[in-house]
Write a protein that holds these residues in place. Structure first.
Motif, PDB file in Angstrom:
ATOM      1  N   VAL A 178     -29.923  33.347 -48.036  1.00  0.00           N
ATOM      2  CA  VAL A 178     -29.923  31.948 -47.620  1.00  0.00           C
ATOM      3  C   VAL A 178     -31.343  31.402 -47.618  1.00  0.00           C
ATOM      4  N   SER A 179     -32.290  32.185 -47.114  1.00  0.00           N
ATOM      5  CA  SER A 179     -33.670  31.713 -47.000  1.00  0.00           C
ATOM      6  C   SER A 179     -34.646  32.731 -47.568  1.00  0.00           C
ATOM      7  N   PRO A 180     -35.359  32.377 -48.642  1.00  0.00           N
ATOM      8  CA  PRO A 180     -36.338  33.310 -49.203  1.00  0.00           C
ATOM      9  C   PRO A 180     -37.661  33.351 -48.445  1.00  0.00           C
ATOM     10  N   ALA A 181     -37.902  32.384 -47.556  1.00  0.00           N
ATOM     11  CA  ALA A 181     -39.152  32.392 -46.786  1.00  0.00           C
ATOM     12  C   ALA A 181     -39.008  31.516 -45.553  1.00  0.00           C
ATOM     13  N   TYR A 182     -39.626  31.962 -44.453  1.00  0.00           N
ATOM     14  CA  TYR A 182     -39.554  31.209 -43.200  1.00  0.00           C
ATOM     15  C   TYR A 182     -40.667  31.674 -42.277  1.00  0.00           C
ATOM     16  N   THR A 183     -41.007  30.837 -41.301  1.00  0.00           N
ATOM     17  CA  THR A 183     -42.038  31.194 -40.339  1.00  0.00           C
ATOM     18  C   THR A 183     -41.484  32.208 -39.326  1.00  0.00           C
ATOM     19  N   LYS A 184     -42.387  32.885 -38.641  1.00  0.00           N
ATOM     20  CA  LYS A 184     -42.005  34.039 -37.815  1.00  0.00           C
ATOM     21  C   LYS A 184     -41.049  33.695 -36.680  1.00  0.00           C
ATOM     22  N   GLY A 185     -41.107  32.464 -36.191  1.00  0.00           N
ATOM     23  CA  GLY A 185     -40.241  32.074 -35.083  1.00  0.00           C
ATOM     24  C   GLY A 185     -38.774  32.020 -35.430  1.00  0.00           C
ATOM     25  N   LEU A 186     -38.447  32.160 -36.718  1.00  0.00           N
ATOM     26  CA  LEU A 186     -37.049  32.143 -37.146  1.00  0.00           C
ATOM     27  C   LEU A 186     -36.503  33.544 -37.401  1.00  0.00           C
ATOM     28  N   GLU A 187     -37.260  34.544 -37.029  1.00  0.00           N
ATOM     29  CA  GLU A 187     -36.767  35.922 -37.111  1.00  0.00           C
ATOM     30  C   GLU A 187     -35.693  36.156 -36.051  1.00  0.00           C
ATOM     31  N   GLY A 188     -34.743  37.052 -36.355  1.00  0.00           N
ATOM     32  CA  GLY A 188     -33.805  37.504 -35.345  1.00  0.00           C
ATOM     33  C   GLY A 188     -32.500  36.740 -35.300  1.00  0.00           C
ATOM     34  N   GLN A 189     -31.749  36.983 -34.216  1.00  0.00           N
ATOM     35  CA  GLN A 189     -30.439  36.387 -34.001  1.00  0.00           C
ATOM     36  C   GLN A 189     -30.433  35.620 -32.677  1.00  0.00           C
ATOM     37  N   PRO A 190     -29.496  34.680 -32.512  1.00  0.00           N
ATOM     38  CA  PRO A 190     -29.362  34.018 -31.208  1.00  0.00           C
ATOM     39  C   PRO A 190     -28.953  35.027 -30.135  1.00  0.00           C
ATOM     40  N   SER A 191     -29.362  34.758 -28.924  1.00  0.00           N
ATOM     41  CA  SER A 191     -28.920  35.557 -27.778  1.00  0.00           C
ATOM     42  C   SER A 191     -28.336  34.586 -26.763  1.00  0.00           C
ATOM     43  N   GLU A 192     -27.051  34.322 -26.897  1.00  0.00           N
ATOM     44  CA  GLU A 192     -26.411  33.250 -26.141  1.00  0.00           C
ATOM     45  C   GLU A 192     -25.214  33.770 -25.356  1.00  0.00           C
ATOM     46  N   VAL A 193     -24.917  33.087 -24.267  1.00  0.00           N
ATOM     47  CA  VAL A 193     -23.724  33.411 -23.482  1.00  0.00           C
ATOM     48  C   VAL A 193     -22.656  32.366 -23.767  1.00  0.00           C
ATOM     49  N   LYS A 194     -21.403  32.738 -23.548  1.00  0.00           N
ATOM     50  CA  LYS A 194     -20.276  31.848 -23.784  1.00  0.00           C
ATOM     51  C   LYS A 194     -19.987  31.068 -22.505  1.00  0.00           C
ATOM     52  N   LEU A 195     -20.212  29.750 -22.550  1.00  0.00           N
ATOM     53  CA  LEU A 195     -20.033  28.953 -21.346  1.00  0.00           C
ATOM     54  C   LEU A 195     -18.595  28.993 -20.834  1.00  0.00           C
ATOM     55  N   LYS A 196     -17.635  28.949 -21.743  1.00  0.00           N
ATOM     56  CA  LYS A 196     -16.242  28.933 -21.289  1.00  0.00           C
ATOM     57  C   LYS A 196     -15.849  30.266 -20.644  1.00  0.00           C
ATOM     58  N   TYR A 197     -16.491  31.365 -21.094  1.00  0.00           N
ATOM     59  CA  TYR A 197     -16.224  32.651 -20.451  1.00  0.00           C
ATOM     60  C   TYR A 197     -16.721  32.636 -19.003  1.00  0.00           C
ATOM     61  N   LEU A 198     -17.936  32.122 -18.806  1.00  0.00           N
ATOM     62  CA  LEU A 198     -18.481  32.046 -17.447  1.00  0.00           C
ATOM     63  C   LEU A 198     -17.629  31.142 -16.566  1.00  0.00           C
ATOM     64  N   ALA A 199     -17.207  30.000 -17.133  1.00  0.00           N
ATOM     65  CA  ALA A 199     -16.413  29.045 -16.353  1.00  0.00           C
ATOM     66  C   ALA A 199     -15.052  29.613 -15.966  1.00  0.00           C
ATOM     67  N   ASP A 200     -14.465  30.441 -16.848  1.00  0.00           N
ATOM     68  CA  ASP A 200     -13.126  30.972 -16.598  1.00  0.00           C
ATOM     69  C   ASP A 200     -13.133  32.301 -15.838  1.00  0.00           C
ATOM     70  N   ASN A 201     -14.287  32.946 -15.753  1.00  0.00           N
ATOM     71  CA  ASN A 201     -14.341  34.270 -15.134  1.00  0.00           C
ATOM     72  C   ASN A 201     -15.316  34.313 -13.951  1.00  0.00           C
ATOM     73  N   ASP A 202     -16.592  34.448 -14.225  1.00  0.00           N
ATOM     74  CA  ASP A 202     -17.567  34.627 -13.158  1.00  0.00           C
ATOM     75  C   ASP A 202     -17.559  33.485 -12.144  1.00  0.00           C
ATOM     76  N   PHE A 203     -17.352  32.250 -12.638  1.00  0.00           N
ATOM     77  CA  PHE A 203     -17.449  31.091 -11.746  1.00  0.00           C
ATOM     78  C   PHE A 203     -16.158  30.275 -11.725  1.00  0.00           C
ATOM     79  N   ALA A 204     -15.041  30.971 -11.829  1.00  0.00           N
ATOM     80  CA  ALA A 204     -13.738  30.283 -11.838  1.00  0.00           C
ATOM     81  C   ALA A 204     -13.465  29.563 -10.514  1.00  0.00           C
TER      82      ALA A 204
END
Length: 396
Positions: free
Chosen positions: A301-327
């Motif tokens: 997809v990308s042959p070149a990019y700056t270093k800040g675009l390395e890696g993967q997202p590290s995100e939580v699922k809001l609907k999971y939190l709303a339905d479980n931890d904070f139901a």
């Protein structure tokens, strides 16, 4: 006041790029001028993305069919060449195929079926079932295919690719035999010299053919990986990622893009004081649900990019939190609890239930796909995309 807008993707219009243009300067100036005229500001960690097509055009990274033929002729001096698993595309492969055909006397063209690697279908799966054909084991000649399925035109392009590729090859004075099979080693029944034209499975195809005793095996990334008779080239990807420029010329995937993204980043920093991220992008990585086409015909997809675009997202699922931890919470209490959870979340959420359902892909693939969808491939005239707020979350 609380901000209510999350990620924004803007297509940025730019001048028509020509060979020799300073692409980094044009991209930076286009974004800065758009911000000025449309009244938005550039922020830290905004992403500026530029399509690979205009980068390669500015670089003058082109090759003719004659130059492709010369490289093929030198690397495969024997008369018969097996060309296996090309994608079915007038834009992506037809001109490359023309150059390959000009470089050999006979070609055995082996197509995968029911579709090519990126989902362009020769045959509908239901038709295979009706005819009792097993694509994992059955090898079809062109005659077999016609008897079973007749003439099949592509859903979107209206092209019968077997007929189209055959006519293209023979017009170059090259004899052609067409075979349909899905085991790369089938080609060794016809020739011991093979050019693997698959994109994402090429390393496996080459390994299997070499283990099966093939005389010589190369992949498309080994054709025009160096200049030939004054051509452009791509040291890493060769002909992979190329596009039709004219009937006898292809635009290659851009090369040496790291200095381009770094110069854009620096120009924007000098002008605004903001630390932006920059990437070059090609095809997005997504699949069409109707035509069943997987968009990614580029090697990456990308042959070149700056270093800040390395890696993967590290995100939580809001609907999971709303339905479980904070139901048990609602309203402002729920919002505060989720915001606090996000602020203190682990940096690596791999395997944790709270991240289930988030997208485990690389940032460059996700953002590149967003940019490809924003700019499109037609006449929008926006080869530059500005993505803002991508790294924000619910707490920002």
């Amino acid at each position: 006041m609380e901000r209510l807008v999350g990620t924004v993707s803007r297509g940025i219009r730019a001048p028509i790029i020509r060979e020799g243009d300073d692409i980094a300067k044009i991209v930076a100036e286009s974004v800065l001028e758009a911000a000025k005229t449309d009244g938005f500001s550039i922020g830290d960690r905004d992403v500026i993305a530029v399509t690979e097509a205009v980068v390669a055009r500015a670089q003058g990274n082109y090759a003719t069919t004659g130059q492709i033929a010369a490289d093929v002729r030198e690397k495969f001096p024997d008369e018969t060449l097996g060309v296996i698993f090309p994608i079915l595309s007038r834009n992506r492969f037809a001109i490359c195929l023309k150059g390959i055909a000009m470089g050999v006397k006979k070609m055995v063209l082996m197509l995968s079926y029911p579709s090519d690697e990126v989902g362009n279908h020769l045959i509908d799966l239901d038709r295979l079932d009706e005819k009792g054909v097993n694509p994992w084991s059955d090898v079809l000649t062109e005659e077999d295919y016609r008897k079973l399925f007749g003439y099949q035109k592509h859903l979107f392009t209206g092209v019968d690719y077997i007929e189209y590729y055959k006519e293209l090859i023979t017009a170059c004075g090259c004899e052609v035999q067409i075979v349909l099979a899905n085991d790369c080693r089938t080609i060794l029944r016809y020739t011991q010299n093979v050019l693997c034209c698959d994109i994402h499975t090429r390393a496996r195809s080459k390994r299997l053919l070499q283990a099966a005793g093939a005389k010589k095996v190369l992949c498309l990334d080994e054709i025009l990986n160096q200049p030939v008779q004054g051509s452009g080239c791509n040291e890493r990807y060769g002909l992979l990622g190329s596009n039709k420029a004219t009937e006898d010329r292809v635009k290659l995937f851009p090369r040496n893009c790291e200095p381009v993204v770094e110069k854009i980043r620096q120009l924007v920093l000098d002008a605004t004081g903001k630390q932006v991220e920059v990437m070059v992008y090609g095809d997005g990585a997504f699949k069409d649900p109707v035509g069943k086409i997987w968009e990614l015909a580029d090697p990456v997809v990308s042959p070149a990019y700056t270093k800040g675009l390395e890696g993967q997202p590290s995100e939580v699922k809001l609907k999971y939190l709303a339905d479980n931890d904070f139901a048990h919470l609602s309203g402002q209490a729920l919002k505060d609890a989720i915001s606090d959870y996000i602020r203190h979340k682990d940096q690596d959420l791999t395997g944790q239930m709270v991240s289930q359902g988030t997208t485990p892909r690389r940032l460059t693939d996700l953002i590149g796909s967003l940019c490809d969808l924003t700019s499109g491939s037609g006449d929008k005239g926006t080869p530059v995309v500005l993505v803002q707020g991508y790294f924000d979350n619910y707490t920002k």
